[in-house]
Design an enzyme around this catalytic site. Structure first.
Site, PDB file in Angstrom:
ATOM      1  N   LYS A  80      46.325  41.882  42.988  1.00 15.37           N
ATOM      2  CA  LYS A  80      45.432  40.824  42.529  1.00 15.37           C
ATOM      3  C   LYS A  80      46.045  40.219  41.274  1.00 15.37           C
ATOM      4  O   LYS A  80      46.585  40.951  40.431  1.00 15.37           O
ATOM      5  CB  LYS A  80      44.058  41.431  42.237  1.00 15.37           C
ATOM      6  CG  LYS A  80      42.990  40.425  41.823  1.00 15.37           C
ATOM      7  CD  LYS A  80      41.634  41.100  41.638  1.00 15.37           C
ATOM      8  CE  LYS A  80      40.540  40.112  41.286  1.00 15.37           C
ATOM      9  NZ  LYS A  80      39.209  40.751  41.128  1.00 15.37           N
ATOM     10  N   SER A 155      35.442  38.582  43.705  1.00 15.31           N
ATOM     11  CA  SER A 155      36.574  37.772  43.305  1.00 15.31           C
ATOM     12  C   SER A 155      37.913  38.217  43.891  1.00 15.31           C
ATOM     13  O   SER A 155      38.866  37.445  43.876  1.00 15.31           O
ATOM     14  CB  SER A 155      36.683  37.785  41.774  1.00 15.31           C
ATOM     15  OG  SER A 155      36.960  39.098  41.302  1.00 15.31           O
ATOM     16  N   SER A 179      33.380  42.942  43.110  1.00 19.05           N
ATOM     17  CA  SER A 179      34.546  42.170  43.565  1.00 19.05           C
ATOM     18  C   SER A 179      35.559  42.889  44.425  1.00 19.05           C
ATOM     19  O   SER A 179      36.457  42.253  44.967  1.00 19.05           O
ATOM     20  CB  SER A 179      35.267  41.564  42.364  1.00 19.05           C
ATOM     21  OG  SER A 179      34.574  40.426  41.930  1.00 19.05           O
TER      22      SER A 179
HETATM   23  N1  GLN Z   1      30.508  38.115  41.633  1.00 16.94           N
HETATM   24  C1  GLN Z   1      30.325  38.771  40.369  1.00 16.94           C
HETATM   25  C2  GLN Z   1      30.586  37.789  39.260  1.00 16.94           C
HETATM   26  O1  GLN Z   1      30.765  36.670  39.557  1.00 16.94           O
HETATM   27  C3  GLN Z   1      31.220  39.952  40.260  1.00 16.94           C
HETATM   28  C4  GLN Z   1      32.621  39.606  40.008  1.00 16.94           C
HETATM   29  C5  GLN Z   1      33.503  40.782  39.849  1.00 16.94           C
HETATM   30  O2  GLN Z   1      33.170  41.889  40.268  1.00 16.94           O
HETATM   31  N2  GLN Z   1      34.636  40.554  39.210  1.00 16.94           N
HETATM   32  O3  GLN Z   1      30.617  38.114  38.115  1.00 16.94           O
END
Ligand code: GLN
Length: 489
Positions: A80, A155, A179
């Site tokens: 990532k 994400s 995420s």
């Molecule tokens: N979707 C969540 C957010 O927008 C979690 C994102 C994540 O786990 N990095 O913060």
């Protein structure tokens, strides 16, 4: 498609050890698949064939392939783009870091390099890991390999799409509120977020430091266990890294499940979950009962407060963490500006996207004098209650199960106009991060429009091996995790 592209880590290691294939040949096989399929998916946002092949060549020559303490040597993977990788662009999905070449490796990357693994490239993500659909990436959205009109989740959407399309055997991801698990669910993968502190955050670009945790994304629980073995470990450069004896996360995989107590939080099985998701989760639970597990109802009474508490705490931490992107030390600087303040504000206005700005504004607001007690402190107290709920629940069960995501992968644009709708994508995953608990998602069937459904397993603190055992035993009697998108064959 060559069978190798669809092989497990164990199979790849065996093929390498038997010299049926070299690390260079394996890397080439995946690079060729990336060249063919990535234009339709946009999962990889940095590729460097020469660098990858040089690393593969070094792995072949290292003596690590086939050695007992480096079982993953010669196997390719992708990161990532939140992980600093020396010599590679590390963008975090943002214009702010569009031209940032990292001068050092994240601890996770260091460990995987030392294990002899080969980096195929860097994977697309929501900007600074803020999002659930990959639509906030400066580099454009990632497409779901099961249906390219749908989101892959976020994400870590690039990581999920790459592994689901077999453009990497495994990938790294990070999970602040879901995420790893939510994109794993939406793309038909197995992904695991460890207990907070098990994997070092050094060199992982910070979003919300008290929640961020890196973990493996793979086709199976077994592969997750093997990758986690190489990712985990104490690192003095992360003050929240836990100094514990090394664990073999694969140690319990083959233990049968008889006697396992599965807690089903009544709050997870109420309204909110789509019918197709519910049907697949129910069928998975039936399978678990056949495997000798029992189910017991538990309650997480404060879980309804997890999304609101998260959207105070995570933006608060983000507003502080992202203050380093000021146009001075690194990252984007606006080409035209007046004085110093103007340079800061123009650089940040132009370098960050809308969702990141929204979070910085919320975070700055909840931390400001006069609002701190009402919002930030309150959210921290709720966080404590949420952790206490889990502690109580684990008195009567060994693992908790439920849906990972309330729906299967949705279409592009379906939620991007309404941030709150998007935030609710993580309604089942966020409380785990607030409590610091480990959680994972594994495929348990297909729902509407033939899209994958994920089953979530939440473990008690340091319960990774038990979750992986539960997932692996299920994967031995089902084949959802082995399916792959037809178009990617
Ligand atoms: N979707 C969540 C957010 O927008 C979690 C994102 C994540 O786990 N990095 O913060």
């Amino acid at each position: 498609m060559s069978d190798l592209a669809n092989s497990s880590l164990g199979e790849l290691a065996a093929a390498l050890k038997a010299r049926k294939v070299s690390a260079v040949e394996l890397a080439t096989l995946f690079l060729d698949r990336i060249e063919k399929h990535n234009p339709a998916l946009n999962a990889y946002i940095a590729l460097d064939r020469e660098r990858t092949l040089a690393q593969a060549k070094a792995a072949d020559a290292s003596g690590k392939v086939g050695a007992q303490d480096t079982p993953l040597a010669g196997i390719p993977l992708a990161h990532k783009d939140i992980f600093c990788t020396k010599g590679w662009r590390t963008s975090c999905g943002s214009r702010m870091l569009e031209n940032f070449i990292s001068p050092y490796d994240a601890h996770v990357v260091e460990q995987l390099n030392a294990a002899g693994m080969v980096t195929l490239g860097k994977l697309n993500m929501d900007e600074f890991a803020m999002g659930s659909s990959n639509e906030t990436s400066y580099f454009g959205p990632v497409k779901n390999p099961w249906d390219t009109t749908r989101v892959p989740g976020g994400s870590s959407g690039g990581s999920a799409a790459a592994v689901a399309a077999r453009l990497a055997p495994v990938a790294t991801g990070t999970d602040t509120g879901g995420s790893i698990r939510q994109p794993a669910a939406l793309c038909g993968l197995t992904g695991l977020k460890p207990t907070y502190g098990v994997v070092s955050r050094y060199g992982m670009i910070a979003f919300a430091s008290s929640l961020d945790q890196a973990g493996p994304m793979a086709k199976s629980a077994e592969d997750c266990a093997l990758l986690l073995n190489a990712m985990a470990g104490f690192d003095a450069r992360d003050s929240t890294s836990l100094e514990r004896p090394a664990e073999n996360y694969a140690r319990d995989l083959e233990r049968p499940l008889a006697g396992l107590r599965i807690g089903l939080p009544k709050e997870f099985f109420g309204a909110g979950m789509d019918d197709d998701v519910r049907a697949a989760v129910d069928a998975a639970l039936a399978e678990y009962r056949k495997l000798g597990a029992s189910t017991v109802e538990v309650s997480l009474p404060n879980s309804g407060l997890s999304v609101p508490a998260y959207y105070v705490i995570a933006p608060a931490e983000a507003s502080s963490n992202l203050s380093r992107f000021d146009g001075v030390r690194y990252g984007y600087r606006a080409p035209d500006y007046g004085d110093l303040n103007d340079m800061y504000s123009k650089s940040r206005a132009q370098g960050f996207g809308a969702e990141v700005k929204r979070r910085i504004l919320i975070g700055t607001y909840v931390l400001s004098h006069g609002y701190y007690d009402a919002y930030y402190l309150k959210a921290q107290k709720i966080r404590r209650l949420i952790a206490a709920d889990f502690q109580r629940a684990f008195e009567s069960c060994d693992v908790i199960m439920g849906p990972t995501s309330p729906s299967v992968a949705f279409a592009f644009g379906a939620k991007s106009a309404d941030p709150v709708q998007m935030y609710l994508s993580d309604i089942y995953t966020i409380s785990t991060n607030l409590a610091g608990l480990p959680g994972m998602s594994l495929p348990c069937g297909f729902g509407a429009n033939a899209m994958p459904v994920g089953l979530q397993i939440i473990g008690s603190w340091f319960g990774e091996a038990k979750m992986l055992q539960a997932a692996h035993q299920y994967q031995k009697v089902t084949d959802w995790h082995a399916r792959m998108p037809e178009a990617m064959k």
